[in-house]
Structures are given as C-alpha cells and as structure tokens.
Design an enzyme around this catalytic site. Structure first.
Site, PDB file in Angstrom:
ATOM      1  N   ASP A 233      42.169  29.353  26.647  1.00 27.43           N
ATOM      2  CA  ASP A 233      42.579  30.522  27.413  1.00 27.43           C
ATOM      3  C   ASP A 233      42.925  30.046  28.830  1.00 27.43           C
ATOM      4  OD1 ASP A 233      43.154  33.057  28.286  1.00 27.43           O
ATOM      5  OD2 ASP A 233      41.389  33.975  27.388  1.00 27.43           O
TER       6      ASP A 233
HETATM    7  C1  NOJ Z   1      43.742  35.606  29.577  1.00 27.92           C
HETATM    8  C2  NOJ Z   1      43.450  36.384  28.327  1.00 27.92           C
HETATM    9  O1  NOJ Z   1      42.080  36.284  28.013  1.00 27.92           O
HETATM   10  C3  NOJ Z   1      44.290  35.958  27.137  1.00 27.92           C
HETATM   11  O2  NOJ Z   1      44.052  36.848  26.090  1.00 27.92           O
HETATM   12  C4  NOJ Z   1      45.738  35.892  27.518  1.00 27.92           C
HETATM   13  O3  NOJ Z   1      46.523  35.559  26.399  1.00 27.92           O
HETATM   14  C5  NOJ Z   1      45.923  34.898  28.632  1.00 27.92           C
HETATM   15  N1  NOJ Z   1      45.132  35.311  29.784  1.00 27.92           N
HETATM   16  C6  NOJ Z   1      47.358  34.738  29.064  1.00 27.92           C
HETATM   17  O4  NOJ Z   1      47.785  35.870  29.724  1.00 27.92           O
END
Ligand code: NOJ
Length: 725
Positions: free
Chosen positions: A256
């Site tokens: 993530d």
């Molecule tokens: C953080 C989030 O937890 C995730 O789900 C997302 O895809 C990414 N940021 C990118 O925006």
C-alpha cells in the site's frame, strides 16, 4: 519466446543492472502536488505510476520510459478505479446490496473499459476486506460483513475488471486488497493494529481473497496495519506462505502507499533500507510510495548480501510478466483520440442507473412509498445531500462526469417535470476537514457564516411548509466516509437532526432518503418517518434511480450486506456469531437497549410481498462426497412485480468447533410477477458445510445434524434439518 512471458521476462532481467531492477519494483504517485516523476522515468528508476488519468499525460510519460530509458521497458499505470472512472457506479457496499454478482461484473467491466481507454492498466480493486464495524470508514469500499457474499462480490469484480484472462482487451489488471485483516480494525479506527486468530483469518477474512484469486486476479495489495504484531507488509507468513505457497498466487504483490517505509514509523524496522529488505523478502514485489522509494536501497542491499539476488530477480520477473501479459511491450500507448468514445457513454450511464436501482434498500415503509407522481403539486427535496454532486458520487471518485451526475433533487425534478413544482433546499451544511495530505484529493467546502446558516435553515423549513410532500435527503458527506474517516458516533452528523425535527414539525408528509457509506443510528427517526430508503452513494445516475424508486417506476429489491445496529453501543453486531451457554437469554443482553439489531443482515423491503414455502430436501442425508438439493417455493403474493433475494443459511449443531449460529451459504435474486411462484433450489455439499479447524490446521467437515433455513434475511425461520454422514 513471445508466447512464454516468463522466458521473455528472464531474458530482459539478464540485461538489467541492479538499479534498473529496483526501478521496475518502484511505483510513484504522479500528481501535481508532488515532485515531478519525468526524470526518474527516463532514468529507469520507476516501473509504475499511479494517479495519472489523462491519456495525453500517460502517453507523454510512457514515451519517456519506452524511448528514453535504457531498456525501454513500458510503465504500468495503476489507479484507484473503485466504482467507476468517469461513469460512477454505486459505492461497493451499495453494489453488494444488489446481491447480484452478474450486475457487479458488468459494472466493473464498464469501469475497466473507461480506465483502459484512458491508458490505465491496473485497478487497485476490489477491496475485499470483511468489515463488521460500521465505525470503520472503509466499510463503504467492500461488500460488508459476510464471507460468502464477500466472496461472490470479490470474484465478480475480478471477472469484470480483468476479463477472462490478464490482457483481455479493454480490461485491466485487478488487485484485491488489503492482504489481510485490515477490516478488523478495532473500534473502527483506521490503520489500527489487528489481532485475529488463525480460525478467524481462515474462515472469515481469507475467503474473499481466495475467491478473487480463483477468478484470476493478477495482483494483490498488502495491508498497512500490523496483524498479530507484524506489519502485514513485512509478514512472510501472510505473503510468501499463505498467499503464494498455499493459495498458489502467481501474480505480483504491491505494497500500500508508503507501506514499506511506514515500518519505520510503526517502530518495526529501524530504517528505510531495512524496511525495504523486510518487505521484499516477505513477498512484496512492488513498492507504492508517496515520497522517495525505499526500494531504491535494494541494489545496495543485494551488494551487501542482505537481500538475496534471486529474491530481487523473482520480484522483477513477476512485474515484467504482468507487463508482458497485459501486452504493454507491443502496445505501450493509449489512443488519445479514441478515449472519448469509451468514457461515459450512454450505455455506461444506463448501466450505472440500473446498478443504482438494484442497490437501493427499502429499510422501512408503512405504505407511504411509492409516491404517486403528480399527487403532490409541490414537492420539497430537503437536506445537505439533496443536491450535492460530490455526495451523490461518494468517496474514491476523482475524475467523474459531473455534468452528467444526477443528484436526488435533479432526479426528482426531472421525474416530476410538468407534474409538480420541485423546490430544493440544503438546510444545513456538512463539514469535515480533510486529514492533512488528503486535501488535494477532496474539494474544499467553505463554511457558511452564522447568518447564512440561519437563512439556509429557515429557507428549508419554509420550503417544507409550502410543500405537499417532503423528501428529506440526509446522511453522511462524501468526506465522512472512506479512508481515514472513522466515526465514533453513528448518528446523523452535523445539524441534520435539528433539520429533521423542524421539517417534521411542519406536519407535512415526509419520506427519508439516506446517502451514506455505513449504517447510521436511526434512533428518533424510524418511529417518526414512515418510509426510509437507503441509497448508499448511488453514483452518476443515482438521483434518477432514487426518483424511480420513490415514484414506483422501480420496485426496490436491494438487501443489507451488513447488520444495521440500533446504536453504536451494539457494535460489532454481525449476524454470524456463535452461541453462548444461555442462548435463550440472548434477547436480554443489554439492560438499556434491545439486543436485536435495528435491521438484520439481508433485510430489505419491497412494494410487494413474498411468501416462502417450507424448504424440502431431495434426500434427508448428505453422504461424504455427495450433494443434496434444497428447494423452496417462493410466491409473490402482492399486486406488483418485484425482486426477492432468497437466502440460505446453515448451522452445525455439534462438532469439533463452535460454528456461527448462522452462516449465509447461498442467495438468489429473482424477479417475480404479481402472483407468480417459483421453485428456488440450492445445491448443498460437504464443501459448503466445512470449515477450517484451528487444531487440525485444515478444512474439516464434521458429521452430524445441520440446520438449514431459507428466507428473506438473516432471521429466516423456515427450517429443515440435514444429517451429514
Ligand atoms: C491507500 C489505500 O489504502 C489503498 O487502498 C489505495 O489503493 C492506495 N492508497 C492508493 O491510493
């Protein structure tokens, strides 16, 4: 070799420097408020970018990779395509309420088409985290509390996004997330450390991932928080062992955003170099980063012998294989002129409207709905969400077609054109400051002055006073739902209760439409409002769908994918809990509140009624390896056509573990004409009744007596016993 992606990837790897390898594993945000990425792309320091949605900009960056980097390896463009790109579908929790996997597949196929036409190759979706606590803002992004429903929705989304195989034209790579257990955030506090037993992991949180992988998902995103004291991003047990060795996942894992570097903030890794080593060795292949990539340390780590060279190569291979499968080496560029023909087409909008209609859940109705179009000559549509485009679309929406977005107020005005005068008033304002760092993604709301606030409130009450029918549109603003949007209180935020009180005090007939990403505390509302329609965040055509349901053009048939608590004090209150030693006393759990939820899982009313006949089995005994068929006859006993979701729940009476009191194991949404009956059948086999046993550390089927129920929600009471040998 062209047909063998692995051989082709290996041939490329043989030519790569350590720095180029680290580059392929590095992903960066390409957004205006962060340093430009262009030079890093040309230098081969980045293999993937996220958050670029403009086809011209995508081609410009791709040209730097293909024509200027030494090896010309194309970039992989990823984005949060969660519930649409330009055409916005209902939020995933709403889509799950449709109990219609085929529809969900079609919606994600449309989203994929729009993404791919824009030059995006990969969606960070579906989010398949089971969520049993509505305080968690991200409950909106998943399919709710149930592993079976969650698995069906996970697989349908992967099929829709990715198509039958990776590289299907007009589709994108799907990345189920967040591996694993993120939805179990204690207290609903986003990113909080999670503790889960192996049995909970296997029986509750893992099944939707397994379903997404079985549907072919080519990517998985690891999670931020720590699971059982180890950050998920650093957990070899989760990634290398469970995901790869046991589930057989062959695609690539992305962290993530900043998840690798975060191990330093979490006080797990001493520095970013060690964080990079831990993440790669645990099984992440690509690092998503907001700042400098920790994976830039990988060349030195390999040289120092802290990361084995073959671990690095294996990760690069997985990323390159994905690029090869997606056809990026042959077709790195997007056709800029063609994009407009795919984005927000009338066909996509029609699908978005159907999806919104099928996601609507009629929570309560004493007969006030449907309204007769034209019966009221003046209709007031009141509330802060009545005419707000952003709040009709919901969170995780970045480049929507705003002009085409139909708010509830607009939908009602269009439906009643020529039949009634429609007045709209917000009444109150919903304010939420974005957490620092996220302002750039959300619109800024300018607070009303005290005078403006008083005027707006009075204007709304006056509009109600002047109307023959009031439609209140209340709930949560877009920014109050989603990531970093935990709620400690589930009551209507802001001054909405005051508005409701003042509108009800006019004595005018009122129905309530809720827009929200979670169940809300409806204390003081259910007893005073005759009808409540839950519309989630219904998307581009949401207002048209709501109007169609309010005025009876459409008969609501969506069901709750999550148990609806009476108040926050009951949370968590998912239906699939195990029994206590005093099950009879379960109805007097709290001394100050009823024990039952306000609405059970699976609940949703219709403008017609359905009768269920007692279920029958074609055989009374299930022999190991065999199957039996349960059939129930369902009849539409009302006077209009409508949809029913026939639900099958099971329970094991005795065995090697205490199993939940009820578990959803099958559902079918069917449309029945007035007076029509239909036999609905479910195949029941040992797989359906088995579970993962903590002691045996494998899936087991306990022989004995099982309860089976069918009905319209989790309180289904038509029962038949099944002996399993
Ligand atoms: C953080 C989030 O937890 C995730 O789900 C997302 O895809 C990414 N940021 C990118 O925006």
């Amino acid at each position: 070799m062209a047909d063998n992606p692995t051989a082709r990837a290996r041939a490329l790897i043989a030519q790569m420097t350590l720095a180029e390898k680290a580059g392929q594993l590095s992903q960066a945000f390409a957004v205006p408020f962060l340093p430009p990425v262009d030079d890093r792309v040309a230098a081969g320091e980045l293999g993937s970018l996220l958050f670029v949605t403009d086809p011209a900009r995508i081609n410009q960056l791709q040209r730097l990779a293909v024509e200027h980097s030494r090896l010309g390896i194309p970039l992989l463009f990823g984005f949060d395509v969660i519930h649409g790109l330009r055409t916005i579908f209902p939020v995933p929790l709403g889509m799950a309420a449709s109990f219609d996997p085929e529809l969900v597949e079609q919606a994600q196929a449309a989203a994929a088409a729009e993404a791919r036409a824009s030059g995006i190759h990969w969606a960070f979706a579906p989010m398949v985290d089971i969520a049993r606590d509505p305080r968690w803002g991200r409950i909106v992004e998943g399919a709710g509390e149930d592993p079976h429903l969650g698995s069906q929705m996970a697989a349908a989304q992967v099929r829709g996004l990715q198509g039958p195989h990776i590289g299907t034209p007009g589709r994108v790579l799907a990345g189920p997330k967040h591996f694993l257990g993120y939805g179990a955030a204690p207290g609903g506090r986003d990113y909080e450390p999670v503790s889960l037993s192996d049995a909970e992991i296997r029986n509750v949180y893992l099944p939707p991932f397994a379903a997404a992988l079985a549907a072919g998902a080519g990517n998985v995103m690891s999670a931020y928080m720590d699971l059982n004291q180890v950050p998920a991003v650093a957990s070899k047990g989760l990634l290398d062992d469970l995901l790869r060795s046991e589930l057989g996942f062959e695609g690539f894992v992305v962290s993530d955003a900043n998840g690798v570097e975060n191990q330093v903030a979490q006080h797990f890794a001493p520095d970013s170099a060690e964080a990079a080593a831990l993440a790669l060795i645990a099984g992440n292949d690509m690092e998503m980063a907001l700042g400098p990539n920790a994976f830039a340390h990988l060349p030195a780590l390999v040289e120092q012998g802290r990361v084995p060279a073959d671990v690095l190569d294996r990760a690069v291979e997985r990323v390159l294989v994905a690029k090869i499968r997606l056809g990026l080496f042959e077709n790195p560029y997007v056709d800029e002129a063609a994009a407009a023909q795919v984005l927000a087409t009338p066909a996509h909008r029609a699908l978005a409207q159907m999806a919104a209609e099928r996601s609507l859940v009629l929570l309560q109705n004493d007969g006030a709905l449907p309204l007769a179009p034209g019966a009221a000559k003046r209709v007031a549509v009141i509330g802060p969400l009545a005419d707000s485009i952003a709040d009709t679309l919901g969170p995780w929406v970045f480049v929507p077609d705003k002009a085409e977005t139909i708010t509830v107020a607009r939908g009602i005005s269009e439906r009643l054109a020529g039949l009634a005068q429609v007045d709209t008033a917000a009444g109150v304002q919903l304010l939420r400051a974005f957490p620092s760092g996220l302002e750039a993604f959300g619109g800024k709301v300018t607070p009303w002055s005290a005078d403006d606030a008083a005027n707006q409130f009075d204007r709304a009450v006056a509009a109600a006073q002047a109307a023959d029918q009031v439609i209140l549109v209340l709930g949560e603003a877009q920014s109050q739902s989603g990531e970093r949007a935990s709620a400690a209180d589930l009551r209507l935020p802001g001054d909405q209760m005051h508005l409701l009180d003042a509108v009800l005090a006019t004595g005018k007939p009122v129905v309530l439409v809720l827009l929200a990403g979670r169940p809300l505390d409806l204390t003081g509302i259910t007893g005073r409002v005759p009808a409540i329609l839950m519309a989630w965040y219904p998307g581009t055509r949401g207002g048209a769908a709501v109007a169609a349901a309010l005025f009876g053009d459409v008969n609501p048939g969506g069901k709750l994918p999550v148990t609806w608590p009476r108040s926050v004090g009951q949370v968590p209150i998912h239906y699939a809990r195990a029994r206590t030693h005093t099950p009879d006393r379960a109805d007097s759990l709290y001394h100050d509140l009823e024990s039952t939820p306000l609405f059970p899982f699976g609940h949703g009313l219709s403008y017609t009624q359905f009768d269920f006949a007692p279920p029958q089995l074609d055989r009374p005994v299930l022999e190991r390896g065999g199957a039996v068929t349960l059939t129930t006859r369902v009849r539409n006993s009302g006077s209009r056509s409508g949809d029913v979701v026939v639900q099958l729940y099971t329970h094991q009476r005795a065995g090697r573990a205490m199993r939940p009191d009820r578990e959803l194991k099958g559902f079918q949404r069917v449309t029945l004409a007035a007076g029509e009956s239909r036999d609905i059948s479910f195949r029941i086999d040992g797989d359906m009744l088995s579970y993962w046993h903590a002691g045996e550390r494998c899936t087991v089927l306990d022989p004995g007596l099982f309860d089976l129920w069918v009905g319209p929600d989790a309180t289904a009471d038509l029962h038949i016993g099944l002996q399993v040998n």
